[in-house]
Design a protein around this motif. Structure first.
Motif, PDB file in Angstrom:
ATOM      1  N   ILE A   1       0.841  -1.205   0.000  1.00 52.35           N
ATOM      2  CA  ILE A   1       0.000   0.000   0.000  1.00 52.35           C
ATOM      3  C   ILE A   1       0.872   1.249   0.000  1.00 52.35           C
ATOM      4  O   ILE A   1       0.589   2.227  -0.699  1.00 52.35           O
ATOM      5  N   ALA A   2       1.962   1.203   0.786  1.00 49.98           N
ATOM      6  CA  ALA A   2       2.854   2.358   0.855  1.00 49.98           C
ATOM      7  C   ALA A   2       3.495   2.631  -0.492  1.00 49.98           C
ATOM      8  O   ALA A   2       3.638   3.783  -0.904  1.00 49.98           O
ATOM      9  N   GLN A   3       3.893   1.580  -1.191  1.00 47.79           N
ATOM     10  CA  GLN A   3       4.504   1.762  -2.508  1.00 47.79           C
ATOM     11  C   GLN A   3       3.530   2.415  -3.473  1.00 47.79           C
ATOM     12  O   GLN A   3       3.908   3.258  -4.288  1.00 47.79           O
ATOM     13  N   TRP A   4       2.253   2.031  -3.378  1.00 49.21           N
ATOM     14  CA  TRP A   4       1.232   2.624  -4.256  1.00 49.21           C
ATOM     15  C   TRP A   4       0.940   4.067  -3.852  1.00 49.21           C
ATOM     16  O   TRP A   4       0.906   4.963  -4.700  1.00 49.21           O
ATOM     17  N   ALA A   5       0.740   4.292  -2.560  1.00 45.08           N
ATOM     18  CA  ALA A   5       0.299   5.614  -2.100  1.00 45.08           C
ATOM     19  C   ALA A   5       1.418   6.645  -2.096  1.00 45.08           C
ATOM     20  O   ALA A   5       1.144   7.849  -2.114  1.00 45.08           O
ATOM     21  N   SER A   6       2.684   6.216  -2.048  1.00 41.96           N
ATOM     22  CA  SER A   6       3.787   7.180  -2.030  1.00 41.96           C
ATOM     23  C   SER A   6       4.184   7.644  -3.427  1.00 41.96           C
ATOM     24  O   SER A   6       5.055   8.505  -3.551  1.00 41.96           O
ATOM     25  N   ASP A   7       3.562   7.098  -4.466  1.00 41.07           N
ATOM     26  CA  ASP A   7       3.785   7.599  -5.820  1.00 41.07           C
ATOM     27  C   ASP A   7       3.378   9.074  -5.867  1.00 41.07           C
ATOM     28  O   ASP A   7       2.343   9.454  -5.311  1.00 41.07           O
ATOM     29  N   PRO A   8       4.174   9.949  -6.489  1.00 43.05           N
ATOM     30  CA  PRO A   8       3.856  11.390  -6.479  1.00 43.05           C
ATOM     31  C   PRO A   8       2.449  11.709  -6.975  1.00 43.05           C
ATOM     32  O   PRO A   8       1.784  12.597  -6.426  1.00 43.05           O
ATOM     33  N   LEU A   9       1.980  10.996  -8.010  1.00 43.30           N
ATOM     34  CA  LEU A   9       0.639  11.271  -8.523  1.00 43.30           C
ATOM     35  C   LEU A   9      -0.422  10.919  -7.496  1.00 43.30           C
ATOM     36  O   LEU A   9      -1.353  11.700  -7.239  1.00 43.30           O
ATOM     37  N   ILE A  10      -0.294   9.739  -6.870  1.00 48.27           N
ATOM     38  CA  ILE A  10      -1.264   9.323  -5.853  1.00 48.27           C
ATOM     39  C   ILE A  10      -1.153  10.218  -4.625  1.00 48.27           C
ATOM     40  O   ILE A  10      -2.173  10.588  -4.011  1.00 48.27           O
ATOM     41  N   SER A  11       0.071  10.579  -4.253  1.00 52.76           N
ATOM     42  CA  SER A  11       0.246  11.481  -3.106  1.00 52.76           C
ATOM     43  C   SER A  11      -0.440  12.819  -3.347  1.00 52.76           C
ATOM     44  O   SER A  11      -1.090  13.370  -2.450  1.00 52.76           O
ATOM     45  N   GLY A  12      -0.303  13.350  -4.563  1.00 56.74           N
ATOM     46  CA  GLY A  12      -0.978  14.608  -4.885  1.00 56.74           C
ATOM     47  C   GLY A  12      -2.483  14.481  -4.813  1.00 56.74           C
ATOM     48  O   GLY A  12      -3.182  15.390  -4.325  1.00 56.74           O
ATOM     49  N   LEU A  13      -3.019  13.337  -5.279  1.00 55.55           N
ATOM     50  CA  LEU A  13      -4.460  13.109  -5.206  1.00 55.55           C
ATOM     51  C   LEU A  13      -4.931  13.038  -3.760  1.00 55.55           C
ATOM     52  O   LEU A  13      -5.968  13.622  -3.394  1.00 55.55           O
ATOM     53  N   LEU A  14      -4.178  12.336  -2.918  1.00 52.44           N
ATOM     54  CA  LEU A  14      -4.542  12.236  -1.501  1.00 52.44           C
ATOM     55  C   LEU A  14      -4.507  13.610  -0.822  1.00 52.44           C
ATOM     56  O   LEU A  14      -5.389  13.927  -0.004  1.00 52.44           O
ATOM     57  N   LEU A  15      -3.504  14.408  -1.150  1.00 51.41           N
ATOM     58  CA  LEU A  15      -3.428  15.750  -0.565  1.00 51.41           C
ATOM     59  C   LEU A  15      -4.596  16.616  -1.026  1.00 51.41           C
ATOM     60  O   LEU A  15      -5.168  17.380  -0.230  1.00 51.41           O
ATOM     61  N   SER A  16      -4.974  16.510  -2.301  1.00 52.42           N
ATOM     62  CA  SER A  16      -6.117  17.282  -2.802  1.00 52.42           C
ATOM     63  C   SER A  16      -7.392  16.903  -2.064  1.00 52.42           C
ATOM     64  O   SER A  16      -8.171  17.771  -1.656  1.00 52.42           O
ATOM     65  N   ILE A  17      -7.600  15.601  -1.876  1.00 45.67           N
ATOM     66  CA  ILE A  17      -8.784  15.139  -1.143  1.00 45.67           C
ATOM     67  C   ILE A  17      -8.732  15.623   0.300  1.00 45.67           C
ATOM     68  O   ILE A  17      -9.751  16.047   0.873  1.00 45.67           O
ATOM     69  N   GLY A  18      -7.534  15.575   0.913  1.00 48.71           N
ATOM     70  CA  GLY A  18      -7.402  16.027   2.294  1.00 48.71           C
ATOM     71  C   GLY A  18      -7.706  17.505   2.463  1.00 48.71           C
ATOM     72  O   GLY A  18      -8.470  17.904   3.352  1.00 48.71           O
ATOM     73  N   PHE A  19      -7.113  18.349   1.606  1.00 55.57           N
ATOM     74  CA  PHE A  19      -7.379  19.784   1.679  1.00 55.57           C
ATOM     75  C   PHE A  19      -8.859  20.078   1.440  1.00 55.57           C
ATOM     76  O   PHE A  19      -9.472  20.881   2.157  1.00 55.57           O
ATOM     77  N   LEU A  20      -9.430  19.444   0.428  1.00 61.61           N
ATOM     78  CA  LEU A  20     -10.830  19.689   0.098  1.00 61.61           C
ATOM     79  C   LEU A  20     -11.739  19.273   1.255  1.00 61.61           C
ATOM     80  O   LEU A  20     -12.668  19.998   1.621  1.00 61.61           O
ATOM     81  N   GLY A  21     -11.479  18.095   1.821  1.00 60.60           N
ATOM     82  CA  GLY A  21     -12.285  17.644   2.950  1.00 60.60           C
ATOM     83  C   GLY A  21     -12.164  18.564   4.146  1.00 60.60           C
ATOM     84  O   GLY A  21     -13.154  18.823   4.848  1.00 60.60           O
ATOM     85  N   LEU A  22     -10.957  19.088   4.374  1.00 60.15           N
ATOM     86  CA  LEU A  22     -10.753  20.000   5.505  1.00 60.15           C
ATOM     87  C   LEU A  22     -11.547  21.288   5.329  1.00 60.15           C
ATOM     88  O   LEU A  22     -12.206  21.762   6.267  1.00 60.15           O
ATOM     89  N   TRP A  23     -11.510  21.859   4.131  1.00 60.96           N
ATOM     90  CA  TRP A  23     -12.247  23.111   3.892  1.00 60.96           C
ATOM     91  C   TRP A  23     -13.757  22.892   3.943  1.00 60.96           C
ATOM     92  O   TRP A  23     -14.487  23.731   4.464  1.00 60.96           O
ATOM     93  N   ILE A  24     -14.236  21.799   3.392  1.00 62.46           N
ATOM     94  CA  ILE A  24     -15.670  21.519   3.438  1.00 62.46           C
ATOM     95  C   ILE A  24     -16.117  21.302   4.881  1.00 62.46           C
ATOM     96  O   ILE A  24     -17.200  21.755   5.288  1.00 62.46           O
TER      97      ILE A  24
ATOM     98  N   LEU B   1      -8.637  10.458   6.809  1.00 63.40           N
ATOM     99  CA  LEU B   1      -8.213   9.229   6.136  1.00 63.40           C
ATOM    100  C   LEU B   1      -7.227   9.528   5.007  1.00 63.40           C
ATOM    101  O   LEU B   1      -6.240   8.804   4.826  1.00 63.40           O
ATOM    102  N   ALA B   2      -7.498  10.589   4.236  1.00 64.94           N
ATOM    103  CA  ALA B   2      -6.609  10.931   3.118  1.00 64.94           C
ATOM    104  C   ALA B   2      -5.229  11.349   3.624  1.00 64.94           C
ATOM    105  O   ALA B   2      -4.195  10.866   3.127  1.00 64.94           O
ATOM    106  N   PHE B   3      -5.192  12.241   4.620  1.00 65.34           N
ATOM    107  CA  PHE B   3      -3.899  12.662   5.171  1.00 65.34           C
ATOM    108  C   PHE B   3      -3.197  11.499   5.876  1.00 65.34           C
ATOM    109  O   PHE B   3      -1.971  11.366   5.823  1.00 65.34           O
ATOM    110  N   GLY B   4      -3.977  10.664   6.551  1.00 65.79           N
ATOM    111  CA  GLY B   4      -3.390   9.521   7.228  1.00 65.79           C
ATOM    112  C   GLY B   4      -2.756   8.553   6.253  1.00 65.79           C
ATOM    113  O   GLY B   4      -1.663   8.022   6.499  1.00 65.79           O
ATOM    114  N   LEU B   5      -3.431   8.306   5.131  1.00 72.29           N
ATOM    115  CA  LEU B   5      -2.878   7.416   4.111  1.00 72.29           C
ATOM    116  C   LEU B   5      -1.624   8.023   3.493  1.00 72.29           C
ATOM    117  O   LEU B   5      -0.643   7.318   3.222  1.00 72.29           O
TER     118      LEU B   5
END
Length: 458
Positions: free
Chosen positions: A247-270, A285-289
């Motif tokens: 899971i770490a190998q998948w989630a630490s990919d820069p593209l996936i990391s950027g997607l997780l950060l976008s979801i995290g920021f968006l969820g925080l503002w909402i 969950l997004a920031f934790g992942l």
């Protein structure tokens, strides 16, 4: 090239304890570790060989992978560990961590170079008991370099070159290889007649390495490499990474990391707009992942996660304790951004800046679209209460408080900037325009906006 990082103490390998923290933060993955089993006094000729790929950048994640392969080999009763090295190099600190793990393995180690073993890869190969190269491969080019803030590469000082050179020479001597050749891979001042001129960095082809007795042979396959190392007919078992590592190998990919950060920021503002905790839970969950993946990969640590948590606390302090002052919000935002950049590792902080900036742009754009679309969407109309509340049915608006303008009273609590005050013998919730007013201070109503009463010192 080997990258010297004097501040790598915060980026050390992460073991089971830190992986547990990752579970608490992200609710994902678990790292399965193998209990080491003492090696048998005599290796079974048909015992398996555990192979592990040493590819990509040599970093803390790679050190974690090789340690896992050694543990798997011990627990399965393997007779040897086969390292398939194909790397351009990486961190000298993590290469030394791999060296320590291999030296303490208590198993035969075989380095097979199907492509290249440059820089830190050459150092790792020299640690192994046997070295076998494939046709067309190369080994060497171990001059240490430093990364500049702009991303460029510059050679390190003579002190670091001398340290790496002595390390390489020592490893060569331990395994009866020519230490002068090992030194030539690091130091451009070394001269080896017929092989290296002054000012060059040595990199060996298979033919050159065999001719100078620096490796044990040339082979095209794993089986051929093991045969040269004296291991025949042994089953080769590839190292199986844990679920958490996958899971770490998948989630630490820069593209996936950027997607997780976008979801995290968006969820925080909402969440700050709705406060139903659904969006907040998604953000957690997004920031934790994101952080959990980088912890297991070896780039991040619990200290960096702690900076992120402090940043969140700073934002909450700004919203609920001292709203309007800005200090908590600014400090909190800086801590959050710093922790995200550091989570990518000191070597790749520029990549972290780029990924975080892209995630912010995407999340802001989506947030603006949602603010414009959601109020008019059919989905929200179905969820929202649309009934009318007319005065004919007994509904009345809140009474206006404009008659209080100009009246004086006493603050019954601290106004920072909101609090309570007694005006005309009645207790009202009031607020200032941003000023701090102590309790038991005479105040005057400056203006009224709907049900909000704004006051100043009398």
């Amino acid at each position: 090239m080997i990258r010297s990082k004097r501040t790598r103490a915060l980026l050390s390998r992460v073991r089971a304890g830190v992986s547990a923290l990752c579970l608490l933060l992200g609710g994902f993955g678990f790292a399965v570790s193998f209990e080491p089993v003492a090696a048998a006094s005599g290796a079974d000729a048909h015992a398996p060989v555990v192979s592990v790929d040493v590819d990509g950048t040599i970093d803390a994640g790679m050190a974690h992978r090789i340690e896992g392969a050694i543990d798997q080999a011990k627990s399965s009763g393997a007779q040897a560990v086969l390292l398939r090295i194909a790397t351009n190099g990486g961190s000298v600190d993590d290469a030394n961590a791999i060296k320590t793990a291999l030296e303490g393995a208590g198993l035969k180690t075989v380095a097979f170079i199907p492509d290249r073993a440059w820089s830190a890869g050459a150092l790792i190969a020299l640690v192994c008991d046997e070295i076998v190269m494939a046709p067309g491969s190369s080994m060497g080019a171990t001059l240490p370099i430093e990364l500049s803030p702009g991303g460029g590469e510059t050679p390190v000082d003579a002190k670091m070159i001398a340290a790496i050179r002595s390390e390489m020479e020592s490893l060569a001597e331990q395994h009866h290889r020519d230490p002068q050749i090992a030194a030539g891979m690091v130091d451009p001042n070394v001269v080896i007649p017929g092989l290296k001129k002054k000012g060059e960095i040595l990199s060996l082809t298979p033919d050159e390495a065999v001719r100078h007795h620096f490796i044990d042979g040339v082979a095209s396959t794993d089986e051929g490499a093991l045969a040269i190392a004296g291991i025949k007919d042994a089953p080769v078992v590839a190292y199986a990474p844990t679920l958490g590592e996958q899971i770490a190998q998948w989630a630490s990919d820069p593209l996936i990391s950027g997607l997780l950060l976008s979801i995290g920021f968006l969820g925080l503002w909402i969440e700050l707009q709705t406060r139903y905790f659904i969006a907040g839970l998604i953000a957690v969950l997004a920031f934790g992942l994101f952080f959990g993946a980088h912890i297991i990969a070896g780039a991040s640590t619990a200290v960096i996660v702690g900076l992120f948590v402090l940043g969140i606390i700073g934002l909450l302090f700004e919203l609920h304790v001292l709203p309007g002052h800005g200090v908590g919000g600014i400090v909190g935002s800086l801590l959050i951004m710093a922790s995200i950049v550091l989570a990518f590792g000191a070597t790749y902080w520029l990549l972290g800046v780029g990924v975080m900036a892209a995630a912010l742009v995407v999340s802001i754009a989506v947030f603006i679209v949602l603010l414009r679309w959601l109020p008019e969407s059919e989905l929200l109309k179905r969820l929202a209460f649309a009934g009318a509340q007319s005065t004919s049915e007994g509904y009345v608006a809140a009474p206006t408080l404009s008659h209080l303008i100009g009246h004086e009273g006493v603050s019954t609590s601290q106004l920072r900037p909101a609090g309570f005050a007694t005006i005309d013998g009645q207790r009202f919730e009031v607020q200032t325009e941003g000023d701090f007013i102590p309790a038991q201070t005479t105040i005057r109503v400056d203006r009224v906006a709907g049900s909000k009463i704004f006051v100043t010192r009398a």
